[in-house]
Design a protein around this motif. Structure first.
Motif, PDB file in Angstrom:
ATOM      1  N   PRO A 260      16.763  15.740  -5.854  1.00 16.06           N
ATOM      2  CA  PRO A 260      16.408  17.164  -5.834  1.00 16.06           C
ATOM      3  C   PRO A 260      14.942  17.447  -5.545  1.00 16.06           C
ATOM      4  O   PRO A 260      14.537  18.614  -5.530  1.00 16.06           O
ATOM      5  CB  PRO A 260      16.766  17.621  -7.252  1.00 16.06           C
ATOM      6  CG  PRO A 260      16.567  16.403  -8.090  1.00 16.06           C
ATOM      7  CD  PRO A 260      16.964  15.249  -7.225  1.00 16.06           C
ATOM      8  N   ARG A 321      13.066  24.229  -9.598  1.00 18.52           N
ATOM      9  CA  ARG A 321      13.905  23.044  -9.396  1.00 18.52           C
ATOM     10  C   ARG A 321      15.288  23.460  -8.898  1.00 18.52           C
ATOM     11  O   ARG A 321      15.959  24.289  -9.522  1.00 18.52           O
ATOM     12  CB  ARG A 321      14.026  22.255 -10.694  1.00 18.52           C
ATOM     13  CG  ARG A 321      12.723  21.625 -11.145  1.00 18.52           C
ATOM     14  CD  ARG A 321      12.824  21.073 -12.547  1.00 18.52           C
ATOM     15  NE  ARG A 321      12.988  22.145 -13.544  1.00 18.52           N
ATOM     16  CZ  ARG A 321      13.066  21.934 -14.858  1.00 18.52           C
ATOM     17  NH1 ARG A 321      12.994  20.686 -15.329  1.00 18.52           N
ATOM     18  NH2 ARG A 321      13.215  22.944 -15.695  1.00 18.52           N
ATOM     19  N   ASP A 323      18.109  21.948  -8.993  1.00 15.44           N
ATOM     20  CA  ASP A 323      19.216  21.580  -9.880  1.00 15.44           C
ATOM     21  C   ASP A 323      19.025  22.132 -11.292  1.00 15.44           C
ATOM     22  O   ASP A 323      19.651  21.656 -12.248  1.00 15.44           O
ATOM     23  CB  ASP A 323      19.386  20.059  -9.930  1.00 15.44           C
ATOM     24  CG  ASP A 323      18.139  19.356 -10.459  1.00 15.44           C
ATOM     25  OD1 ASP A 323      17.045  19.946 -10.428  1.00 15.44           O
ATOM     26  OD2 ASP A 323      18.263  18.180 -10.893  1.00 15.44           O
ATOM     27  N   LEU A 352      20.673  22.852  -2.714  1.00 13.48           N
ATOM     28  CA  LEU A 352      20.392  21.796  -3.677  1.00 13.48           C
ATOM     29  C   LEU A 352      19.077  21.079  -3.382  1.00 13.48           C
ATOM     30  O   LEU A 352      18.765  20.065  -4.006  1.00 13.48           O
ATOM     31  CB  LEU A 352      21.528  20.771  -3.688  1.00 13.48           C
ATOM     32  CG  LEU A 352      22.806  21.208  -4.417  1.00 13.48           C
ATOM     33  CD1 LEU A 352      23.920  20.189  -4.213  1.00 13.48           C
ATOM     34  CD2 LEU A 352      22.527  21.401  -5.909  1.00 13.48           C
ATOM     35  N   GLN A 353      18.308  21.607  -2.445  1.00 11.11           N
ATOM     36  CA  GLN A 353      16.995  21.041  -2.134  1.00 11.11           C
ATOM     37  C   GLN A 353      15.918  22.108  -2.374  1.00 11.11           C
ATOM     38  O   GLN A 353      16.210  23.297  -2.492  1.00 11.11           O
ATOM     39  CB  GLN A 353      16.936  20.556  -0.684  1.00 11.11           C
ATOM     40  CG  GLN A 353      18.031  19.587  -0.284  1.00 11.11           C
ATOM     41  CD  GLN A 353      18.083  18.329  -1.127  1.00 11.11           C
ATOM     42  OE1 GLN A 353      19.140  17.758  -1.325  1.00 11.11           O
ATOM     43  NE2 GLN A 353      16.936  17.878  -1.624  1.00 11.11           N
TER      44      GLN A 353
END
Length: 847
Positions: A260, A321, A323, A352-353
């Motif tokens: 991540p 972040r 995640d 998710l990045q």
């Protein structure tokens, strides 16, 4: 045991001469092959040196076991059990010591040796003697785990001219190295140097990066009985870092290589979590051989450098972040909304990045006016105040080292050694602005004190310069230094009789440390700035042992040791970022360890069995995390940590015939906590203990390592210089690191009645794993040098996880825990995952 001994001895006696004549070492002095398999030259040497001993149990003197020989079990553990972070005997890395030219290299802050500081220098670093456990040792007192002594003097290195290249999908993709060692010439000079470069871009996983130039230079001068040596070495490593992820995120990303920490910026992958380290080491050594019986060796060392880890910092902005648990479908209680968000992640995996573009957009729209900027009345600063930045977390090290040893052969069978070592290490910890991400400036405010009114001292990271305006390169946040010193003295006496070897050793040390605060924290203005009081710890370690030598092949030994070990500063300064408060139980940890074993060194069979027990008491630890109940960062000080480690290590190597060899190893351990631990909670924004209690961990397994491991391998060596090896490794009884909050009275009393309390309190065990590895080597001669030595071209191939399995390599329970509801799904366990099949191909020219 007796049946095994008789069987192996009879096999060796019957076959040793016939088979050993067929076994030849065809790999032209390759250290890598020596690591894969035991050299057949060793078999021939063993046979010739023991021919007169076969069947003779009445001889007057039996030779001792050679410590410098390769330990069967340690070699297997290092090369084959590492996929699950295996720790021999379950000992922490601080029980392993590393010495370079006699200098102790373990950091005083945490006791761990910084192997990465000299990574990439394999060709000169393999001049190593490793002493496993509490054996006799004339190089230093040794270690309860393993002590490795690396000799880097040019006159002691193997003469060579070597060009090495490697191709891999592990940490790096490519490596190129050149090594030159010139032995002592007629004028008494010796020279050695090595340069290497390793590089990888997206080789391990998307968003990964690795670059590491390394260098080594040594020059020696021999003057009569004196040898002077000057060495300079270092490795400049820049690499990306990966993070553990939850099982749900792993499944959502559909990749074992999900990380991540990166995202796309201007069509390039940019990783927010990068590490750079460089610790150059300069050593000046002197050896003085007074006569054949007395030798003195002294080394001075100086090291300086820094480690930088980047990360994202933010102030009054959403968590960046990708995640983060609040962004995931599992955070939603409505099933329709859960499904909608889940499908959104499936359709747009870039969610998710890290979204670098969003950081720039937020910062460019963030206009603010900062009054009394830099603590100056009527001074204001206006512009785009960054809400997101990239920060550097910096550790700057300076270390002075000194070591001196005396070795004396008192009689033919009695030796004495004495050592003295001194270390002084200063470490400055601070943060620094790396990238404003499109903003104009940042402000030195404490985001975890944002419940305080702006303008009060509590908000300031540095009351001495309030409302400080920050630009790229400016230090901010915490800023403090730790000054540590340690003086150690030890001695050891070894005595040999015809049938029994004895040894005894003692080590005494004194250590001191103190903190210097470079800023005055607004929450703790009275104990954050300036020099703190000094803490001092004295310690003693004792060891003794005996080995019964039945004959030149069969040995039975028993070694025992006791020590009281001072705590490391990382375990007892509660929150050095903000103040100088200490752990309430800052006492020495006591360790008692016993090893009993049997060794067989026969021409065709080698065998080692080692049973051990170790008792640890009065240990402490410290963890800092965000506590949902207090809604603040807290410091969780754990005390009264008692452990019992018992187990057996078995390793065997059998030469089946002239071509085939069998290796096997078994580690059977049981590592448990033998006490209920205590805890003290201090909130990071308050200077008093908020809560005390008991952690119900008695009989819990010690996490972080497989407690049982099994290995079997077959090696085939052809007459045409080809070696092939295939191994299988089975690892089990691995428990993830646990959250102590879930094992307290408050946590258990709040568990809803419809939830089985065992699901909250029981430790989590990872699934067992069986991994197959393959290795091969080939060597061919390409002529001779003018001195008559062989030139060779060598190939080494290593393939790990041959069948490309997906499995968890480790993990930990998140320290955040929903105490009110006992909901484990809110902050589930995070895991590390295997990379899958990995390989490394090395090509080496020895010229």
């Amino acid at each position: 045991m007796s049946l095994f001994f008789l069987l192996n001895t009879s096999i060796a006696n019957a076959q040793s001469i016939a088979v050993q004549k067929k076994i030849k070492n065809v790999f032209l002095d390759s250290s890598e092959v020596m690591n894969l398999l035991k050299s057949t030259n060793e078999n021939e040497l063993t046979a010739s040196s023991n021919e007169e001993e076969e069947g003779n149990t009445t001889q007057l003197y039996v030779p001792s076991v050679l410590n410098a020989s390769r330990d069967l079990f340690a070699n297997t553990a290092a090369f084959h059990f590492g996929v699950r972070r295996f720790k021999p005997k379950g000992f922490s890395p601080s029980f392993t010591q590393v010495f370079l030219n006699g200098l102790p290299m373990n950091q005083l802050t945490d006791g761990i040796a910084p192997w990465s500081s000299w990574s990439g220098l394999n060709e000169v670093m393999n001049n190593t003697i490793s002493v496993i456990g509490l054996k006799e040792n004339n190089l230093s007192f040794g270690a309860f785990g393993t002590a490795s002594y690396i000799d880097l003097k040019a006159a002691h290195l193997r003469p060579q001219t070597t060009l090495t290249s490697a191709f891999s999908n592990r940490n790096y993709q490519y490596k190129l190295a050149f090594t030159k060692v010139l032995p002592l010439n007629k004028n008494g000079w010796a020279l050695a140097f090595q340069f290497s470069y390793r590089y990888g871009n997206n080789s391990v996983m998307p968003g990964s990066y690795y670059a590491a130039p390394a260098y080594f230079f040594a020059i020696d001068k021999k003057i009569n009985e004196h040898l002077l040596s000057l060495s300079l070495m270092g490795s400049f490593v820049t690499n990306s870092r990966a993070s553990a992820v939850t099982q749900f995120v792993h499944q959502l990303a559909q990749s074992d290589n999900y990380n991540p920490n990166w995202g796309i910026q201007q069509q390039q992958k940019r990783n927010a979590n990068m590490q750079t380290l460089h610790y150059p080491l300069l050593m000046l050594s002197h050896e003085y051989t007074i006569n054949d019986e007395i030798k003195i060796a002294t080394t001075f060392g100086y090291s300086m450098g820094q480690k930088i880890i980047t990360g994202i910092d933010w102030y009054k902005a959403p968590d960046p972040r990708p995640d983060y648990y609040r962004y995931l479908p599992t955070f939603q209680t409505d099933s329709v909304l859960q499904a909608t968000i889940h499908q959104l992640y499936v359709d747009q995996p870039e969610l998710l990045q890290i979204n670098w573009n969003r950081f720039y957009q937020v910062n460019q729209n963030s206009f603010e006016v900062i009054n009394e900027a830099n603590g100056i009345a009527a001074n204001s600063m206006s512009g785009k105040r960054s809400k997101y930045i990239v920060e550097d977390r910096v550790e700057q090290h300076n270390k002075i080292m000194f070591a001196s040893s005396l070795n004396q052969q008192i009689t033919e069978r009695c030796t004495f050694s004495a050592n003295v070592q001194y270390q002084r290490q200063s470490v400055r910890y601070f943060k620094r602005v790396n990238d404003l991400l499109g903003g104009d400036f940042y402000v030195n405010w404490n985001q975890f004190a944002d419940d305080q009114t702006i303008g009060t001292d509590a908000l300031q990271n540095d009351v001495n310069v309030p409302n400080r305006i920050l630009f790229v390169g400016d230090a901010f946040g915490y800023d403090y230094s730790m000054i540590l010193q340690k003086l150690t003295g030890s001695s050891q006496l070894n005595f040999q009789t015809n049938r029994v070897d004895y040894f005894a050793g003692i080590e005494v040390s004194t250590a001191s440390n103190y903190r210097i605060g470079n800023v005055r924290n607004g929450l703790f203005p009275l104990n954050s700035f300036g020099k703190s009081s000094t803490d001092r710890f004295n310690s003693v370690a004792l060891k003794a042992g005996a080995t019964y030598k039945y004959n030149g092949r069969n040995y039975i030994y028993m070694n025992a040791g006791w020590m009281n070990k001072p705590p490391f500063i990382n375990n007892y300064y509660l929150s050095p970022r903000t103040r100088d408060a200490r752990h309430p139980n800052s006492t020495n940890e006591k360790v008692v360890s016993v090893d009993v074993g049997y060794i067989l060194n026969a021409p065709l069979v080698r065998f080692r069995l080692n049973s051990y027990a170790a008792i640890f008491s009065n240990g402490i630890s410290l963890m800092s995390f965000y506590h949902d109940g207090y809604q603040s960062l807290v410091n969780y000080a754990i005390g009264d940590i008692n452990q019992l480690h018992i187990g057996t290590e078995i390793a065997t190597e059998i030469q089946l015939n002239a071509r085939w060899r069998l290796n096997s190893a078994i580690a059977l351990g049981k590592y448990v906590y033998t006490s209920r631990q205590t805890y003290n909670i201090t909130i990071d924004n308050q200077d008093y203990i908020s809560e005390q209690g008991v952690v119900y961990t008695k009989n819990f397994p010690v996490p972080g390592t497989p407690q049982r491991a099994y290995h079997v391998g077959f090696t085939y060596q052809t007459p045409t210089n080809l070696l092939f090896s295939i191994t299988g490794n089975y690892l089990t009884d691995y428990w993830v690191s646990f959250n102590p909050i879930r094992r307290t009275y408050d946590a258990m009393s709040n568990v809803p009645t419809d939830i089985n309390i065992g699901t909250i309190t029981n430790p989590e065990k990872l699934p067992d794993v069986f991994v197959t590895d393959l290795s091969a080597a080939y060597s061919m001669g390409i002529g001779k040098t003018k001195s008559g030595t062989y030139k060779s071209l060598q190939f080494f191939l290593s393939v790990g996880n041959l069948f490309n399995q997906s499995f968890k390599t480790g993990g930990y329970e998140q320290l955040r825990y929903d105490v009110a509801n006992g909901n484990l799904d809110k902050f589930p366990t995070k895991y590390y995952y295997s990379q899958g099949l990995n390989y490394s191909l090395t090509i080496r020219f020895r010229l």
